[in-house]
Motif scaffolding. Structure first.
Motif, mmCIF file in Angstrom:
data_model
loop_
_atom_site.group_PDB
_atom_site.id
_atom_site.type_symbol
_atom_site.label_atom_id
_atom_site.label_comp_id
_atom_site.label_asym_id
_atom_site.label_seq_id
_atom_site.Cartn_x
_atom_site.Cartn_y
_atom_site.Cartn_z
ATOM 1 N N PHE A 74 0.939 -0.723 0.141
ATOM 2 C CA PHE A 74 -0.492 0.066 0.160
ATOM 3 C C PHE A 74 0.927 0.838 -0.297
ATOM 4 O O PHE A 74 2.204 1.345 0.825
ATOM 5 C CB PHE A 74 -1.100 0.024 0.920
ATOM 6 N N CYS A 75 0.175 2.170 -1.338
ATOM 7 C CA CYS A 75 1.443 3.894 -1.151
ATOM 8 C C CYS A 75 -0.115 5.121 -1.045
ATOM 9 O O CYS A 75 -0.760 4.483 -2.219
ATOM 10 C CB CYS A 75 1.493 3.221 -2.709
ATOM 11 N N MET A 76 0.917 5.695 -0.159
ATOM 12 C CA MET A 76 -0.434 6.622 0.535
ATOM 13 C C MET A 76 0.121 7.903 -0.725
ATOM 14 O O MET A 76 1.013 7.779 -1.050
ATOM 15 C CB MET A 76 0.191 7.203 1.682
ATOM 16 N N ILE A 77 -1.253 7.784 -1.720
ATOM 17 C CA ILE A 77 -1.315 9.444 -2.282
ATOM 18 C C ILE A 77 -2.361 9.904 -2.698
ATOM 19 O O ILE A 77 -3.003 10.654 -2.718
ATOM 20 C CB ILE A 77 -1.417 8.566 -3.572
ATOM 21 N N PRO A 78 -2.431 10.739 -0.765
ATOM 22 C CA PRO A 78 -3.008 11.544 -0.531
ATOM 23 C C PRO A 78 -3.724 12.841 -1.138
ATOM 24 O O PRO A 78 -2.451 14.018 -2.351
ATOM 25 C CB PRO A 78 -2.923 12.311 1.202
ATOM 26 N N VAL A 103 -4.978 12.659 -3.864
ATOM 27 C CA VAL A 103 -4.865 12.890 -5.916
ATOM 28 C C VAL A 103 -6.435 11.519 -5.696
ATOM 29 O O VAL A 103 -6.074 11.022 -5.536
ATOM 30 C CB VAL A 103 -4.309 11.517 -6.028
ATOM 31 N N HIS A 104 -7.538 12.023 -5.213
ATOM 32 C CA HIS A 104 -7.903 13.813 -5.243
ATOM 33 C C HIS A 104 -7.984 14.321 -3.978
ATOM 34 O O HIS A 104 -8.953 15.026 -3.549
ATOM 35 C CB HIS A 104 -8.612 14.470 -6.764
ATOM 36 N N TRP A 105 -8.987 12.836 -2.860
ATOM 37 C CA TRP A 105 -9.419 12.977 -1.758
ATOM 38 C C TRP A 105 -7.774 12.765 -0.641
ATOM 39 O O TRP A 105 -7.296 12.377 -1.162
ATOM 40 C CB TRP A 105 -10.690 12.346 -1.543
ATOM 41 N N PRO A 106 -8.463 13.038 0.472
ATOM 42 C CA PRO A 106 -7.307 12.805 1.556
ATOM 43 C C PRO A 106 -7.208 11.742 1.510
ATOM 44 O O PRO A 106 -5.895 11.275 2.350
ATOM 45 C CB PRO A 106 -7.802 13.762 2.242
ATOM 46 N N GLU A 107 -8.157 10.698 1.815
ATOM 47 C CA GLU A 107 -7.322 9.297 1.845
ATOM 48 C C GLU A 107 -7.078 8.172 1.197
ATOM 49 O O GLU A 107 -6.461 6.726 1.397
ATOM 50 C CB GLU A 107 -8.849 8.321 2.235
ATOM 51 N N GLY A 141 -1.994 19.368 -8.954
ATOM 52 C CA GLY A 141 -1.031 19.255 -9.961
ATOM 53 C C GLY A 141 0.111 18.784 -8.136
ATOM 54 O O GLY A 141 0.970 17.437 -8.597
ATOM 55 N N GLN A 142 0.561 19.361 -7.452
ATOM 56 C CA GLN A 142 1.541 18.560 -6.578
ATOM 57 C C GLN A 142 1.448 17.491 -5.648
ATOM 58 O O GLN A 142 2.398 16.573 -6.314
ATOM 59 C CB GLN A 142 1.697 20.205 -5.941
ATOM 60 N N PRO A 143 0.407 17.306 -5.134
ATOM 61 C CA PRO A 143 0.241 15.877 -4.936
ATOM 62 C C PRO A 143 0.167 14.926 -6.175
ATOM 63 O O PRO A 143 0.794 14.088 -6.041
ATOM 64 C CB PRO A 143 -1.264 15.234 -4.556
ATOM 65 N N VAL A 144 0.393 14.797 -7.076
ATOM 66 C CA VAL A 144 -0.148 14.440 -8.480
ATOM 67 C C VAL A 144 1.134 14.350 -9.020
ATOM 68 O O VAL A 144 1.933 12.494 -8.525
ATOM 69 C CB VAL A 144 -0.959 14.413 -9.963
#
Length: 396
Positions: free
Chosen positions: A139-143, A145-149, A203-206
């Protein structure tokens, strides 16, 4: 007959197509429909990755039962809690009471908040691994993109990433499931439109998510919307990288509002001038009739934006104001910007558009053109000067 939903010997597509819904999120048109993708991963133990919109719960359960037969469903992995992907959680739990629901802390809080489920869950953190026996899910957290979870799930043995909404696109799957089985050409514009409307603010979280998955040797991307990507992985990742850096291609979008045609004539004059100077491509939108999702798509795509508006009740014309608000919400850091407007007795539109550009920290190219009352050839020299300034800036 070949089973197109068998992605590998151990991963199966169990999602659905929606060709009924008119507006995604109640906002964005779906002329080509949309898919809600879910996947079944089968080792010694089994895991369903994401669910589908509530309208299609029965179909999802039928797809899962067809694959599992008498086998139990051991885990339900939730990568993203938006209801088009999570609304069938309670029904899956009802059909498989022993299933354990897997998510991060924010996901589990949302599951309780949305569906009242607080037991039979497994909390996972960055890098945790779920052993299915012969297969693992990491599991890899990608908060954001596009919700925090939001998180992604990696199956190393099958070189497959279940990416949530990342790499998603509007458009139902016509017959096939993977990009090898489909005509993917319509999906590129739908992917841009999906990104601009749904993910565009982040864009930055992506970019952070792309950096996380870059070291992985990915053979298959299983997003929650659109095709399963195999053949076109490099193009998909490149497109997401480009739009999330807000990198515009050469080209101009002219977006205007007009009540009685005077501002529209200015838009035509500017468009003709840019075309005569060799600018390509040029896309012109009347905001009173245009699909704003297409306008946003092209603003993300091209590096120049020209906006025209009449003054309306001392403000911008409402469709123009709505577009500029949507652009501001998406935090686009730079576009070459110019504007023109009209008024009858007290001008305000040009000032408002200039204030918008200042708020975005975009430089205004050329002198804004402001027309008082009816269009005449007297305004054309000012329009030509605006065009000249844009062309000169494009050359630089």
């Amino acid at each position: 007959m070949k089973d197109l939903t068998k992605l590998t010997d151990r991963i199966f597509y169990v999602g659905v197509n929606d060709r009924t819904k008119h507006l995604f999120e109640g906002l964005w048109p779906l002329p080509l429909g949309v898919s809600y993708n879910a996947y079944l991963v089968c080792g010694e133990r089994t895991a369903l990755v994401d669910t589908v919109d509530a309208c299609f719960t029965g179909r999802l359960l039928a797809n899962v039962r067809e694959r599992l037969g008498d086998r139990p469903l051991d885990y339900l992995v939730i990568n993203h809690m938006e209801p088009d992907h999570s609304a069938s959680i309670a029904a899956v739990r009802q059909a498989y009471p022993a299933v354990r629901i897997v998510g991060n802390a924010k996901t589990l809080q949302m599951i309780e908040g949305y569906y009242g489920i607080a037991c039979g869950t497994v909390e996972v953190k960055e890098g945790d691994v779920l052993d299915l026996g012969g297969l693992t899910l990491a599991f890899c957290m990608i908060p954001m993109v596009h919700w925090p979870e939001t998180m992604a799930t990696w199956c190393a043995e099958e070189r497959t990433i279940f990416s949530g909404d990342a790499f998603g696109t509007f458009g139902a799957l016509n017959g096939g499931v993977t990009d090898e089985q489909l005509d993917v050409e319509p999906f590129w514009e739908e992917m841009r439109r999906y990104y601009a409307c749904i993910v565009g603010k982040y864009g930055q979280p992506v970019q952070r998510a792309l950096a996380k998955v870059a070291p992985l040797d990915i053979a298959m991307i299983c997003s929650t919307h659109g095709p399963v990507w195999r053949r076109e992985i490099a193009r998909v990742v490149e497109l997401y990288d480009k739009v999330s850096r807000y990198e515009g291609e050469p080209g101009a979008v002219i977006a205007y509002g007009s009540m009685y045609g005077n501002t529209e004539q200015m838009a035509e004059t500017v468009a003709r001038g840019l075309a005569a100077a060799g600018v390509r491509p040029i896309v012109v939108y009347n905001l009173s009739t245009a699909d704003v999702s297409q306008v946003l798509r092209d603003i993300f795509r091209y590096d120049t934006l020209v906006v025209g508006s009449p003054t309306y009740n001392g403000q911008l014309y409402p469709p123009v104001d709505a577009l500029l608000r949507k652009i501001a919400e998406r935090c686009i850091p730079y576009r070459r910007f110019a504007c023109f407007g009209s008024f009858t007795w007290a001008g305000a539109a040009v000032r408002r558009m200039t204030e918008f550009a200042e708020g975005m920290k975009w430089p205004v190219v050329g002198a804004p053109v402001e027309l008082k009352q009816g269009y005449s050839t007297a305004v054309e020299p000012a329009c030509r000067m605006l065009v000249d300034a844009l062309v000169e800036d494009m050359k630089r």
